[in-house]
Design an enzyme around this catalytic site. Structure first.
Site, mmCIF file in Angstrom:
data_model
loop_
_atom_site.group_PDB
_atom_site.id
_atom_site.type_symbol
_atom_site.label_atom_id
_atom_site.label_comp_id
_atom_site.label_asym_id
_atom_site.label_seq_id
_atom_site.Cartn_x
_atom_site.Cartn_y
_atom_site.Cartn_z
ATOM 1 N N LYS A 14 0.825 -1.217 0.000
ATOM 2 C CA LYS A 14 0.000 0.000 0.000
ATOM 3 C C LYS A 14 0.859 1.268 0.000
ATOM 4 O O LYS A 14 0.414 2.304 -0.469
ATOM 5 C CB LYS A 14 -1.001 -0.018 1.157
ATOM 6 C CG LYS A 14 -2.058 -1.096 0.965
ATOM 7 C CD LYS A 14 -3.407 -0.765 1.548
ATOM 8 C CE LYS A 14 -4.433 -1.751 0.998
ATOM 9 N NZ LYS A 14 -5.741 -1.696 1.608
ATOM 10 N N LYS A 72 -3.761 -9.878 -6.311
ATOM 11 C CA LYS A 72 -5.010 -10.173 -5.601
ATOM 12 C C LYS A 72 -6.168 -9.307 -6.115
ATOM 13 O O LYS A 72 -5.958 -8.138 -6.443
ATOM 14 C CB LYS A 72 -4.756 -9.888 -4.121
ATOM 15 C CG LYS A 72 -5.921 -10.082 -3.194
ATOM 16 C CD LYS A 72 -5.538 -9.721 -1.773
ATOM 17 C CE LYS A 72 -5.844 -8.287 -1.440
ATOM 18 N NZ LYS A 72 -6.903 -8.061 -0.466
ATOM 19 N N LYS A 103 -11.094 -4.569 -3.885
ATOM 20 C CA LYS A 103 -12.224 -3.676 -4.158
ATOM 21 C C LYS A 103 -11.786 -2.263 -4.504
ATOM 22 O O LYS A 103 -12.541 -1.502 -5.094
ATOM 23 C CB LYS A 103 -13.214 -3.683 -2.988
ATOM 24 C CG LYS A 103 -12.642 -3.235 -1.660
ATOM 25 C CD LYS A 103 -13.733 -3.209 -0.599
ATOM 26 C CE LYS A 103 -13.520 -4.157 0.558
ATOM 27 N NZ LYS A 103 -12.311 -3.978 1.352
HETATM 28 N N1 AQP Z 1 -8.899 -11.443 -3.329
HETATM 29 C C1 AQP Z 1 -9.296 -12.000 -2.182
HETATM 30 N N2 AQP Z 1 -9.497 -13.328 -2.105
HETATM 31 C C2 AQP Z 1 -9.920 -13.905 -0.943
HETATM 32 N N3 AQP Z 1 -10.166 -13.194 0.191
HETATM 33 C C3 AQP Z 1 -9.980 -11.867 0.154
HETATM 34 N N4 AQP Z 1 -10.119 -10.898 1.075
HETATM 35 C C4 AQP Z 1 -9.794 -9.707 0.519
HETATM 36 N N5 AQP Z 1 -9.425 -9.862 -0.768
HETATM 37 C C5 AQP Z 1 -9.535 -11.196 -1.032
HETATM 38 C C6 AQP Z 1 -10.585 -11.114 2.438
HETATM 39 O O1 AQP Z 1 -11.747 -10.318 2.629
HETATM 40 C C7 AQP Z 1 -11.811 -9.925 4.005
HETATM 41 C C8 AQP Z 1 -12.110 -8.466 4.096
HETATM 42 O O2 AQP Z 1 -11.013 -7.744 3.585
HETATM 43 P P1 AQP Z 1 -10.852 -6.211 3.908
HETATM 44 O O3 AQP Z 1 -11.841 -5.456 3.125
HETATM 45 O O4 AQP Z 1 -10.932 -5.994 5.360
HETATM 46 O O5 AQP Z 1 -9.375 -5.866 3.488
HETATM 47 P P2 AQP Z 1 -8.486 -6.307 2.296
HETATM 48 O O6 AQP Z 1 -7.953 -7.662 2.582
HETATM 49 O O7 AQP Z 1 -7.484 -5.221 2.108
HETATM 50 O O8 AQP Z 1 -9.495 -6.372 1.046
HETATM 51 P P3 AQP Z 1 -9.450 -5.590 -0.308
HETATM 52 O O9 AQP Z 1 -10.675 -5.960 -1.086
HETATM 53 O O10 AQP Z 1 -8.129 -5.790 -0.991
HETATM 54 O O11 AQP Z 1 -9.613 -4.093 0.167
HETATM 55 P P4 AQP Z 1 -8.787 -2.835 -0.223
HETATM 56 O O12 AQP Z 1 -8.809 -2.793 -1.721
HETATM 57 O O13 AQP Z 1 -9.505 -1.688 0.428
HETATM 58 O O14 AQP Z 1 -7.407 -3.034 0.350
HETATM 59 C C9 AQP Z 1 -10.489 -10.310 4.647
HETATM 60 O O15 AQP Z 1 -10.680 -11.475 5.420
HETATM 61 C C10 AQP Z 1 -9.592 -10.579 3.477
HETATM 62 O O16 AQP Z 1 -8.609 -11.532 3.777
#
Ligand code: AQP
Length: 334
Positions: free
Chosen positions: A114, A196, A199
């Site tokens: 990040k 990965k 969102k």
């Molecule tokens: N690509 C993924 N595959 C499987 N699991 C995933 N998680 C996130 N991306 C994937 C799981 O979703 C839960 C919630 O995640 P989060 O929103 O708290 O944070 P994150 O992991 O940073 O998810 P994002 O979508 O990548 O958000 P941004 O883009 O804001 O950083 C967690 O249990 C995570 O493991």
């Protein structure tokens, strides 16, 4: 709370959730809530570590609340609340910061990634993200934390912090275990399948949002990156095809081997269409239910109010214990 083990999980309202968040985390919560005292949080404080548009963030907080409910979280059984409504999360973070070190936090993969994607805003909160996450988990004396594979490193740090605190000040925190799903623990981007699915990806074609209608879902799958040989097999050197197989296997709850057999001999175009249809079939009813719930803001506010009250009771019990252990004097009331 009933005499069961405790489960905690939180999701950031940093955008509309993707099928990665759904398959890696959210989908499993419905089944788990019957076996555990379950606590689910909308991790709004975590989202502030990346620049947010305030009006969009507020909207996303309700979107996520409605999505939790549409995915089967039962607020009579489980606690559903907004992280910032229980100020113990921020308070415990302060105490835990005093036993965490910049070296270990700056080594976290998510911080490094990040810091690159948000190089104009590498703030202290971004580095402190896992300490806030540890506070979330430890406040509820959680036994189990379901997460996708990307959060495994942070979960391990939460365990280290719990052990470190317990060793220094005496038994205080339950040391949590992670629960990582067997399939779809790491759903990849449809456009860059070595990355990965997230969102907050700027490329809207890279992810399937839980708010995409069936036509959009199918269109995005049709555009998904594959490769030039026409075999549908799971293999390290075929990240695009392997990702699509994983998504299909997870969404239909079949094994990868069965799915490979099912698609043997099919062309990539037809394969992508079948994956798109299968995903749309599962997420469309959830989207409709979520939109119905979103139209009833009073109901969502009631659920969140009740959730915060119940969460607060547990969280402040732990925080009071922590304050006492480190030598702070309890405030006299009345
Ligand atoms: N690509 C993924 N595959 C499987 N699991 C995933 N998680 C996130 N991306 C994937 C799981 O979703 C839960 C919630 O995640 P989060 O929103 O708290 O944070 P994150 O992991 O940073 O998810 P994002 O979508 O990548 O958000 P941004 O883009 O804001 O950083 C967690 O249990 C995570 O493991």
């Amino acid at each position: 709370m009933e005499d069961k083990k405790t489960l905690f999980s939180a999701i950031q309202p940093s955008g509309i959730l993707t099928i990665g968040n759904y398959l890696g985390a959210l989908r499993n919560f419905k089944k788990l809530q019957d076996d555990y005292n379950s606590i689910f949080s909308v991790a709004d404080l975590h989202t502030l570590t990346v620049r947010q548009d305030p009006a969009t963030l507020r909207k996303n907080i309700y979107e996520l609340t409605a999505l939790y409910l549409a995915c089967g979280i039962n607020p009579e059984k489980s606690i559903l609340f907004i992280q910032s409504h229980v100020s113990a999360h921020a308070e415990l973070t302060w105490v835990l910061n005093t036993i965490c070190y910049p070296g270990e936090l700056s080594r976290m993969t998510q911080f490094k990634e990040k810091s690159k994607t948000h190089e104009d805003n590498v703030n202290m909160g971004l580095m402190d993200y896992p300490v806030l996450m540890a506070s979330d988990i430890l406040l509820y004396q959680s036994d189990l934390v379901p997460v996708g594979a990307d959060q495994k490193q942070h979960l391990e740090l939460s365990r280290d912090i719990a052990i470190r605190f317990n060793n220094r000040f005496g038994e205080t925190f339950t040391v949590p275990d992670g629960y990582i799903p067997k399939t779809a623990a790491r759903v990849m981007s449809l456009q860059e399948p070595t990355k990965k699915m997230s969102k907050s990806d700027a490329n809207l074609n890279a992810f399937i949002s839980m708010d995409d209608d069936p036509d959009t879902v199918i269109r995005k799958f049709k555009r998904a990156v594959t490769d030039s040989d026409n075999r549908i097999i799971f293999s390290e050197d075929k990240p695009g095809i392997s990702n699509l197989l994983t998504i299909y296997a997870a969404i239909t709850e079949k094994s990868i081997a069965d799915v490979e057999k099912e698609f043997a001999g099919l062309g990539y175009g037809d394969f992508k269409l079948r994956v798109g249809e299968a995903v749309a079939n599962v997420i469309e009813p959830i989207r409709q239910e979520k939109n119905k719930l979103l139209a009833n803001r009073d109901y969502l506010d009631d659920v969140l109010k009740n959730g915060a009250e119940r969460a607060e009771r547990v969280a402040y019990r732990t925080l009071a214990k922590v304050y006492k252990k480190v030598g702070l004097v309890a405030r006299k009331r009345g």
